[in-house]
Design an enzyme around this catalytic site. Structure first.
Site, PDB file in Angstrom:
ATOM      1  N   TYR A 230      12.257  22.854   4.277  1.00  0.00           N
ATOM      2  CA  TYR A 230      12.528  22.660   2.849  1.00  0.00           C
ATOM      3  C   TYR A 230      13.551  21.548   2.660  1.00  0.00           C
ATOM      4  O   TYR A 230      14.470  21.399   3.486  1.00  0.00           O
ATOM      5  CB  TYR A 230      13.096  23.928   2.219  1.00  0.00           C
ATOM      6  CG  TYR A 230      12.086  25.030   2.004  1.00  0.00           C
ATOM      7  CD1 TYR A 230      11.382  25.124   0.811  1.00  0.00           C
ATOM      8  CD2 TYR A 230      11.845  25.980   2.978  1.00  0.00           C
ATOM      9  CE1 TYR A 230      10.466  26.133   0.603  1.00  0.00           C
ATOM     10  CE2 TYR A 230      10.928  27.000   2.782  1.00  0.00           C
ATOM     11  CZ  TYR A 230      10.239  27.074   1.585  1.00  0.00           C
ATOM     12  OH  TYR A 230       9.333  28.071   1.388  1.00  0.00           O
TER      13      TYR A 230
ATOM     14  N   TYR B 227       7.295  28.485   9.118  1.00  0.00           N
ATOM     15  CA  TYR B 227       8.666  28.251   9.567  1.00  0.00           C
ATOM     16  C   TYR B 227       9.330  29.569   9.963  1.00  0.00           C
ATOM     17  O   TYR B 227       8.938  30.645   9.504  1.00  0.00           O
ATOM     18  CB  TYR B 227       9.484  27.521   8.495  1.00  0.00           C
ATOM     19  CG  TYR B 227       9.614  28.238   7.175  1.00  0.00           C
ATOM     20  CD1 TYR B 227      10.572  29.216   6.969  1.00  0.00           C
ATOM     21  CD2 TYR B 227       8.780  27.912   6.112  1.00  0.00           C
ATOM     22  CE1 TYR B 227      10.702  29.857   5.759  1.00  0.00           C
ATOM     23  CE2 TYR B 227       8.890  28.555   4.894  1.00  0.00           C
ATOM     24  CZ  TYR B 227       9.860  29.529   4.718  1.00  0.00           C
ATOM     25  OH  TYR B 227       9.971  30.168   3.507  1.00  0.00           O
TER      26      TYR B 227
ATOM     27  N   HIS C 100       3.052  28.962   2.989  1.00  0.00           N
ATOM     28  CA  HIS C 100       2.915  29.464   1.616  1.00  0.00           C
ATOM     29  C   HIS C 100       3.492  28.457   0.643  1.00  0.00           C
ATOM     30  O   HIS C 100       4.317  27.615   1.017  1.00  0.00           O
ATOM     31  CB  HIS C 100       3.626  30.809   1.456  1.00  0.00           C
ATOM     32  CG  HIS C 100       5.099  30.735   1.750  1.00  0.00           C
ATOM     33  ND1 HIS C 100       5.603  30.829   3.030  1.00  0.00           N
ATOM     34  CD2 HIS C 100       6.169  30.529   0.948  1.00  0.00           C
ATOM     35  CE1 HIS C 100       6.922  30.709   2.998  1.00  0.00           C
ATOM     36  NE2 HIS C 100       7.288  30.511   1.744  1.00  0.00           N
TER      37      HIS C 100
ATOM     38  N   HIS D 177       5.427  28.514  -3.122  1.00  0.00           N
ATOM     39  CA  HIS D 177       6.045  29.353  -4.142  1.00  0.00           C
ATOM     40  C   HIS D 177       5.562  28.924  -5.528  1.00  0.00           C
ATOM     41  O   HIS D 177       5.515  27.725  -5.830  1.00  0.00           O
ATOM     42  CB  HIS D 177       7.572  29.198  -4.109  1.00  0.00           C
ATOM     43  CG  HIS D 177       8.201  29.699  -2.846  1.00  0.00           C
ATOM     44  ND1 HIS D 177       8.694  30.974  -2.720  1.00  0.00           N
ATOM     45  CD2 HIS D 177       8.408  29.097  -1.652  1.00  0.00           C
ATOM     46  CE1 HIS D 177       9.201  31.134  -1.499  1.00  0.00           C
ATOM     47  NE2 HIS D 177       9.041  30.013  -0.830  1.00  0.00           N
TER      48      HIS D 177
ATOM     49  N   ARG E 130       7.414  32.873   8.878  1.00  0.00           N
ATOM     50  CA  ARG E 130       6.696  32.999   7.614  1.00  0.00           C
ATOM     51  C   ARG E 130       5.365  32.264   7.711  1.00  0.00           C
ATOM     52  O   ARG E 130       5.307  31.107   8.144  1.00  0.00           O
ATOM     53  CB  ARG E 130       7.473  32.350   6.451  1.00  0.00           C
ATOM     54  CG  ARG E 130       8.805  32.977   6.049  1.00  0.00           C
ATOM     55  CD  ARG E 130       8.726  34.399   5.497  1.00  0.00           C
ATOM     56  NE  ARG E 130       7.528  34.774   4.771  1.00  0.00           N
ATOM     57  CZ  ARG E 130       7.258  34.492   3.490  1.00  0.00           C
ATOM     58  NH1 ARG E 130       8.111  33.797   2.770  1.00  0.00           N
ATOM     59  NH2 ARG E 130       6.138  34.901   2.925  1.00  0.00           N
TER      60      ARG E 130
END
Lengths: 256, 214
Positions: free
Chosen positions: A125, A164, A177, A179, A174
């Site tokens: 991120y 990640y 995905h 959000h 995870r």
């Protein structure tokens, strides 16, 4: 540190308890329980008291039956294309994500704000507190927004995010995905959620996805690969409809 | 230890899942899209400059509502996201998060319109500050609706900030100790500016009353 096996045992136990309740005549539960111990951060962050019910039909002037409005000034055309927000092109697999925003009766919700954020193709991120040692991409921020069209439709162009690691337990990963943050016509319809990609082998290991213990509800978080949405020599297409719930009183007035 | 099942590799493409427009309208969906946590990394996506400055700049009637978000151990929650919504006359205009068409960045509110919507991430101390106009609830007590998001919270929570005490169907149905969690405390200040304190406790002693709408 807790192992994946220990977390997986808890995940299976919670799912089996839910399925037994269903077999015994219990109602379907669409949303995750806020008290879901396999997701460790939930332990101190959920209320122990039951929610207090507000009968919206008995209070038609309840503030929550209306909601904030967003319009043309709140988005720019480039906001829905995450691959064009920098000087160069981001690395990764270019994808488009399209779908419709619907209410509980299947009616399109038009002119509503959809916001989205995600990791880059390497699973990192653009957030100072993400210290996963995967490369940042100077050409990718991973933030988008759009307003739904007259038929409730939306489209984003982006790159497929990477999986990640996180620190819920040892060797926790995870699944990839995106959000989503969605507004409807009423504040009660507010939804923040995550969209997943079909066939991800990490699904059964992930306590956040598995916090949705109903199998069909969980499946609704997974986009469908739609070859008809793929663009020749350009991008792969995924389709994902978003359905908002809320008290039926909010479904009477349609559109704005 | 149960192993995940391995799906067979299909030999033929599946039927198209129905592109937008192909699905007949008004078909009742099988159920709502489930919630998932906002996670820890929304901070560069959802908050926007001036998100807590809902009152038009310099408005003489503006009030401040502020407080802390705590978890079940009493620790501050530094990564909660609070959204405030208030109905009533004059609210419901767009423009909460205006974008700059030239730079693509945030432009800020236009300083005139009152959108009624605020969005505030808590700081490292778990603190938030909202500056808004007193809510113009048509009948009954004035209150703000609050939606709480946080890492660890699988599904957001609703509560209300009442800015006055009195008769109210929701408040009157609560035990005094629980009722008190929904009523903001007026703070004394020398400036004449109205300021209220409203803390949110996600769990445990003094747990805030959270709501569901039916």
């Amino acid at each position: 540190m807790t192992t994946q096996d220990e977390i997986s045992v808890e995940i299976v136990a919670a799912r089996e308890a839910y399925e037994k309740g269903r077999a015994d005549g219990g109602h379907a539960v669409h949303h995750p329980s806020r008290s879901y111990a396999p997701y460790r951060s939930s332990v101190l962050r959920h209320p122990r008291q039951p929610l207090v019910a507000v009968d919206a039909s008995g209070d038609p002037e309840a503030v929550e039956l209306s909601g904030p409005v967003f319009g043309a000034t709140d988005v720019t055309a480039l906001d829905s294309d995450l691959t064009r927000q920098h000087r160069g092109e981001p690395l990764g697999e270019r994808i488009t994500v399209s779908g419709r925003l619907l209410d509980g009766r299947g009616r399109p919700l038009r002119g509503q704000l959809i916001e989205l954020w995600q990791a880059n193709a390497s699973g990192r991120y653009a957030h100072q507190r993400d210290d996963h040692p995967a490369p940042l991409d100077p050409n990718f921020t991973g933030v988008g927004r759009t307003l739904t069209g007259d038929d409730g439709s939306y489209t984003f162009t982006t790159v497929k995010p990477g999986a990640y690691p996180w620190r819920n337990h040892d060797n926790a990963w995870r699944p990839a995905h995106i959000h989503f943050s969605v507004f409807g016509q009423a504040f009660t319809q507010r939804l923040v959620t995550q969209m997943y990609f079909p066939g991800d082998p990490l699904f059964p290991y992930d306590p956040i996805l598995q916090s949705v213990t109903d199998a069909s509800a969980r499946q609704r978080l997974v986009a469908a690969y739609d070859h008809g949405l793929s663009r020749p020599e350009w991008s792969l297409g995924y389709r994902w409809d978003i359905v908002l719930d809320g008290p039926s009183a909010t479904w009477i007035e349609e559109g704005r | 230890m149960p192993e995940p099942t391995t799906a067979a590799v299909p030999a033929t493409p599946p039927a198209p899942p129905g592109a937008p427009g192909r699905t007949p309208p008004w078909q009742t969906p099988p159920g709502p899209t489930p919630s998932q946590t906002v996670g820890p990394f929304y901070g560069y996506a959802l908050p926007f400059p001036g998100g807590g400055d809902v009152a038009p700049a310099g408005h003489p009637e503006a009030v401040t509502v502020h407080g802390y978000v705590h978890d079940g151990a009493g620790a501050p929650v530094p990564d909660a996201l609070l959204e405030f919504w208030q109905g009533g006359p004059g609210t419901g205009l767009p423009g909460s998060m205006r974008r700059d068409g030239v730079t693509g960045g945030h432009l800020g509110r236009n300083g005139v319109d009152f959108t009624g919507f605020g969005r505030i991430p808590t700081d490292a101390d778990g603190h938030y500050t909202l500056r808004t106009l007193p809510p113009g609830t048509p009948a009954g007590l004035p209150y703000l609706s609050v939606c709480v998001f946080a890492r660890g919270l699988a599904h957001h929570l609703y509560t209300r900030v009442y800015l006055a005490e009195g008769h109210d169907a929701l408040l009157d149905a609560l035990e005094p100790e629980r009722r008190a969690t929904l009523v903001a405390r007026r703070e004394e200040g020398g400036t004449g500016h109205r300021s209220y304190r409203f803390d949110i406790r996600l769990q445990g002693d003094g747990e805030t009353v959270f709501l569901e709408f039916r």
